[in-house]
Design a protein around this motif. Sequence first.
Motif, short mmCIF file in Angstrom:
data_model
loop_
_atom_site.label_atom_id
_atom_site.label_comp_id
_atom_site.label_asym_id
_atom_site.label_seq_id
_atom_site.Cartn_x
_atom_site.Cartn_y
_atom_site.Cartn_z
N ASP A 64 28.29 110.67 57.82
CA ASP A 64 28.76 112.01 57.52
C ASP A 64 30.02 112.11 58.25
OD1 ASP A 64 27.66 114.49 56.43
OD2 ASP A 64 25.85 113.42 57.16
N ILE A 65 31.15 112.67 57.34
CA ILE A 65 32.51 113.00 57.80
C ILE A 65 32.56 114.48 57.87
CG2 ILE A 65 34.95 112.93 57.53
CD1 ILE A 65 34.35 110.17 56.11
N LEU A 66 32.77 115.24 59.11
CA LEU A 66 32.92 116.62 59.41
C LEU A 66 34.36 117.04 59.61
CD1 LEU A 66 31.30 119.17 59.56
CD2 LEU A 66 30.61 118.76 61.78
N LEU A 67 34.84 117.75 59.04
CA LEU A 67 36.40 118.01 59.20
C LEU A 67 36.66 119.33 59.60
CD1 LEU A 67 37.80 116.59 55.61
CD2 LEU A 67 37.59 115.50 57.96
N ASP A 68 37.28 119.66 60.74
CA ASP A 68 37.53 120.98 61.26
C ASP A 68 38.50 121.55 60.22
OD1 ASP A 68 38.58 123.30 62.40
OD2 ASP A 68 39.14 122.14 64.37
N SER A 69 38.20 122.81 59.66
CA SER A 69 38.97 123.53 58.67
C SER A 69 39.48 124.83 59.13
CB SER A 69 38.06 123.78 57.46
OG SER A 69 37.61 122.71 56.94
N SER A 70 39.64 124.86 60.51
CA SER A 70 39.93 126.08 61.20
C SER A 70 41.53 126.28 60.80
CB SER A 70 39.54 126.40 62.63
OG SER A 70 40.29 125.33 63.37
N GLY A 71 42.02 127.48 61.10
CA GLY A 71 43.33 127.67 61.03
C GLY A 71 44.56 126.88 61.84
N SER A 72 43.90 126.37 63.01
CA SER A 72 44.62 125.61 63.90
C SER A 72 45.01 124.20 63.41
CB SER A 72 43.99 125.41 65.44
OG SER A 72 42.59 124.95 65.04
N GLN A 73 44.36 123.83 62.35
CA GLN A 73 44.69 122.64 61.73
C GLN A 73 45.42 122.68 60.45
OE1 GLN A 73 43.92 119.82 63.31
NE2 GLN A 73 41.88 119.37 62.92
N SER A 74 46.07 123.85 60.21
CA SER A 74 46.83 123.97 59.16
C SER A 74 48.27 123.15 59.13
CB SER A 74 47.35 125.54 58.89
OG SER A 74 48.01 125.83 60.15
N ARG A 75 48.63 123.07 60.31
CA ARG A 75 49.63 122.03 60.02
C ARG A 75 49.51 120.49 59.74
NH1 ARG A 75 47.60 121.85 65.17
NH2 ARG A 75 47.46 119.72 66.34
N ASN A 76 48.35 120.00 59.95
CA ASN A 76 47.73 118.73 59.26
C ASN A 76 47.32 118.73 57.95
OD1 ASN A 76 48.86 117.27 61.48
ND2 ASN A 76 46.87 118.21 62.84
N GLN A 77 47.09 119.92 57.07
CA GLN A 77 46.07 120.02 56.13
C GLN A 77 46.27 118.93 55.13
OE1 GLN A 77 45.50 124.35 54.57
NE2 GLN A 77 46.18 123.31 52.52
N TYR A 78 47.29 118.85 54.60
CA TYR A 78 47.22 117.74 53.43
C TYR A 78 47.28 116.53 54.11
CZ TYR A 78 52.15 116.05 54.50
OH TYR A 78 53.19 115.54 55.20
N ARG A 79 47.74 115.99 55.20
CA ARG A 79 47.19 114.84 55.83
C ARG A 79 45.93 114.55 56.00
NH1 ARG A 79 51.78 116.75 59.00
NH2 ARG A 79 53.65 115.86 58.52
N VAL A 80 45.04 115.61 56.49
CA VAL A 80 43.72 115.38 56.69
C VAL A 80 43.18 115.17 55.55
CG1 VAL A 80 41.60 116.65 57.48
CG2 VAL A 80 43.65 116.95 58.84
N ALA A 81 43.27 115.99 54.41
CA ALA A 81 42.74 115.76 53.16
C ALA A 81 43.00 114.37 52.47
CB ALA A 81 43.67 116.88 52.20
#
Length: 591
Positions: free
Chosen positions: A400-417
């Motif tokens: 299982d991969i669980l990704l923090d999708s809160s606003g604090s991660q917005s700077r990394n959004q496309y990289r995480v995706a």
Amino acid sequence: MKWIYNDYEFDNRINNLAWTISGDYSEDIEVSEKDYSSKEVSLYFGIIAGARRKYVDWNIVKKYLIHRISKGYEKDIILDLVQIVFNNLVESKVIEDRPGIEEIRVKAYRDIINRFTKIYNDNILQKIKYVFILEGMGKHPSVDGLSRRLINEIKNINLNNEIIEILKDLDSIYMKYFNAIANDLDKNERSDSKEYKEIDIDFDTFSDFMYEELYNDEDEAFMENEIDLISSSMLVESIGESKLSDSRNRSNRVIYIDEETASKIYEKIEYYYGKSYLSKSEIKKVETKNCRNVHEGCRVHFTEGVLRSECKNVFQLKYVTRHKENNLKKYREKIKTYKRNINKLTENISRILIEESINDRVYSDCGTIDANRAWRVGRSSNNKIFYKDIENEKGRYVIDILLDSSGSQSRNQYRVAIQAYIIASALTMAKIPNRVTGFSSFLDYTILKRFRDYKDPVSVNENIFEYFCTGNNRDGLAIKCICDGLIEREEENKVLIVLSDGKPNDVKIGAEKERSIRGESTYKGKIAIKDTANEVRLARQKGILVLGVFTGKENELIAEKMIYGKDFIYTKNIERFSDIVSMYLKKIIRN
């Protein structure tokens, strides 16, 4: 700030207004940038939130502040000066572009000032802030000569210049005035023995702060926080003290609403996040089991998002589609590199699984005879002519991969995706069942958005590009709910990989008439860290291997260590996420 959530449609209007002003629909408007105490205040907050993003490069301002403070500038003075100058810039420009906003500003300022019990007017900068607010309301206050000269200097800054030139003018004001009048500022908080030395700055090398790396992580973390405060609040908020009830609500991060509003929230959650793939009875069962203790009164929403679930919210459909297109665009820019990474990761995982699944042959005095060794009988001291094949007992894997999708991660959004897509694609092609879920919080709902399920084909992985970041994060509850499904899997080896910034942080809602709340009134700091750490420990006790991948700031590592113990990895470069997961999988498979 008063946290009253009155109307979802109105909130959508505020978000849309901010995005229209900024011209960038990829930017999320944080809860801290909103105010629902009156219609005018709400509208103006939304306008200014968008204008800050459009007119100011806050990263340049941050570097300037770090550099100047390291050179001896008085921190409180330069921060206040920056706040005044850039508030003036943002408001002037947005009103110049849209003159009707000036009337909204007057009404918003009036409503905010009316709720203050005290106006701060103790020193020259506080006085100047108040003058700017009063003038913004159409009033003409009289002030002493020094304050008026300073106000005129600030107003004479050419706001059409580049940020660097504006900072140079701001710098000149600091140098001209504040070595001379520093002793008049905030005397009660300063040591009598402190001397204000002359500071010599070479203006020919003014922009050197853009290239120098003189500051450490603590300086940057501190300044990041200060810039967040300046860039997410209006000048009017800093000039007064609100009523006690308002400040209490803000510190406890509790939103008090009436029952009718609460009912609207529960009815319309699917309108904003997509229909749940679980029935109401299944959701009730999950909430009864998991929403206890610190999560008492919370709710959980399992969804596949607005694009793949029933949803009539046209605006939200466009918003999520825009995020997905942006993520996909970034992926396609380096698609050949990413495909090579997928193939390489698939090959590595497959090779390890094949190596570990091969039976080991052990020769002994009994078992199955090996005809090729029969000649040894009576001729050799090594008479082990029988063998036994030891089967691999490590079993199968599920991840299982669980990704923090809160606003604090917005700077990394496309990289995480992108990195999540690479990992999920490699695991799927290596025939390891895997599920990818994003989690965030909205009011007292924890939203669990499923991008792919365990048995989905590799083509479904493109859904991961729907990943976008907004809201808060209640890590403990998200981990608990994900582990419920993972523990039911039949595979012998269960793995949970959590990517987050190590800062669980959420709000709660309560009934307006009772002014009370079930469970903890706040979910942050020690309470949130302790709860998340406890859920990780319980998961491990059930046989789930849990890895934390930390993407926050280095000075916040202590929280991650408390949560995940030794099984966590810190990376400053989110693009190494897939490499990190690969190394971890190799380790656990081989061990």
